[in-house]
Design an enzyme around this catalytic site. Structure first.
Site, PDB file in Angstrom:
ATOM      1  N   HIS A   1       1.122  -1.383   0.045  1.00  0.00           N
ATOM      2  CA  HIS A   1      -0.231  -0.027   0.181  1.00  0.00           C
ATOM      3  C   HIS A   1       0.596   1.204   0.357  1.00  0.00           C
ATOM      4  CE1 HIS A   1      -3.253  -2.827   1.474  1.00  0.00           C
ATOM      5  NE2 HIS A   1      -3.956  -1.655   0.516  1.00  0.00           N
TER       6      HIS A   1
ATOM      7  N   LYS B   1      -0.013   5.023   4.569  1.00  0.00           N
ATOM      8  CA  LYS B   1      -1.009   4.190   5.095  1.00  0.00           C
ATOM      9  C   LYS B   1      -0.488   3.578   6.660  1.00  0.00           C
ATOM     10  CE  LYS B   1      -4.177  -0.330   4.585  1.00  0.00           C
ATOM     11  NZ  LYS B   1      -5.291   0.144   5.030  1.00  0.00           N
TER      12      LYS B   1
ATOM     13  N   THR C   1      -7.757  -5.260   4.448  1.00  0.00           N
ATOM     14  CA  THR C   1      -8.328  -6.233   3.944  1.00  0.00           C
ATOM     15  C   THR C   1      -7.170  -6.995   3.807  1.00  0.00           C
ATOM     16  OG1 THR C   1      -8.790  -4.790   1.707  1.00  0.00           O
ATOM     17  CG2 THR C   1      -8.385  -6.958   1.211  1.00  0.00           C
TER      18      THR C   1
END
Length: 251
Positions: free
Chosen positions: A136, A140, A147
């Site tokens: 990511h 983040k 997820t």
């Protein structure tokens, strides 16, 4: 449908665009600098509030929305371990409504169904060890991603030789690596990488001495997440309780 937005970062702005394009009205936008608007008549008039904020703020946002009898769709992660039981109680015993998902992408919903089916098959082939990597953007805060945790828990539900998922290595934006991928045989390692502006990549690998089987989902932008959140809001307006993508997408 009248929508409120809680959190007005990149996701909030994209959700706004998609919601308006689908004919919905944004009646209230709440961000860090106008928290008093939770008490406004405009917010209370919303059919659904879509919430994308931080792990620290999410639970409090739910409570403030519930106090105004506003249903909530939320993609915030990192709050479940501390507040999950209370949120479940509010939705099952006190009539509140929360549609929560770690990822609203339609593609991820399909990928999750494939993941569960593959894990069911691989339960019968113990020569394959399973691991996961998620990548990511550098902004983040949580690792592994929500997820990835959901995908890992789905694997644990099917592959009996795995009893728990564990954090593997975390590769930071500057290339620094912390943690380890060493694990017990009954553990599923989830490693994380933070780089650039990557919207999200989740890769699951079953590896044996003979070969490897790999499935992966790569997001090209946040648009898929935003569209899924609006679809969830449309669904939530007509339903009640604790809802998830398994309710929205009947795979």
């Amino acid at each position: 449908m009248k929508l409120a937005l809680i959190g007005y970062g990149k996701m909030g702005k994209m959700i706004e665009q998609i919601a308006i394009a689908r004919g919905h009205e944004i009646v209230s936008i709440i961000d860090i600098d106008n928290q008093e608007d939770f008490e406004s008549p405009a917010f209370a008039s919303a059919d659904v509030a879509i919430e994308f904020t931080t792990p620290q703020a999410a639970y409090g946002n739910y409570l403030r929305a519930f106090a105004k009898n506003v249903k909530v769709v939320s993609g915030s992660t990192g709050w479940m371990s501390e507040h999950g039981d209370e949120v479940r109680r509010l939705c099952t015993e006190e009539g509140k409504t929360l549609f929560w998902a770690s990822n609203f992408s339609i593609g991820v919903a399909i990928f999750s169904a494939v993941n569960r089916y593959l894990a069911h098959i691989m339960d019968g082939f113990p020569q394959y060890d399973v691991s996961m990597e998620e990548v990511h953007h550098v902004h983040k805060l949580d690792a592994p991603s929500g997820t990835a945790i959901t995908l890992a828990e789905d694997i644990l539900g099917q592959v009996q030789r795995k009893q728990a998922w564990v954090k593997g290595t975390l590769t930071a934006a500057d290339g620094t690596v912390s943690g380890t991928n060493n694990h017990q045989a009954d553990e599923l390692v989830v490693s994380s990488v933070r780089q650039g502006e990557v919207p999200g990549i989740h890769t699951i690998c079953y590896d044996s001495d003979a070969d490897s089987i790999t499935i992966s989902h790569s997001a090209h932008s946040r648009k898929g997440f935003a569209l899924g959140a609006v679809l969830a809001a449309e669904y939530t307006a007509q339903h009640s309780g604790l809802l998830s993508t398994s309710d929205l997408f009947a795979f």
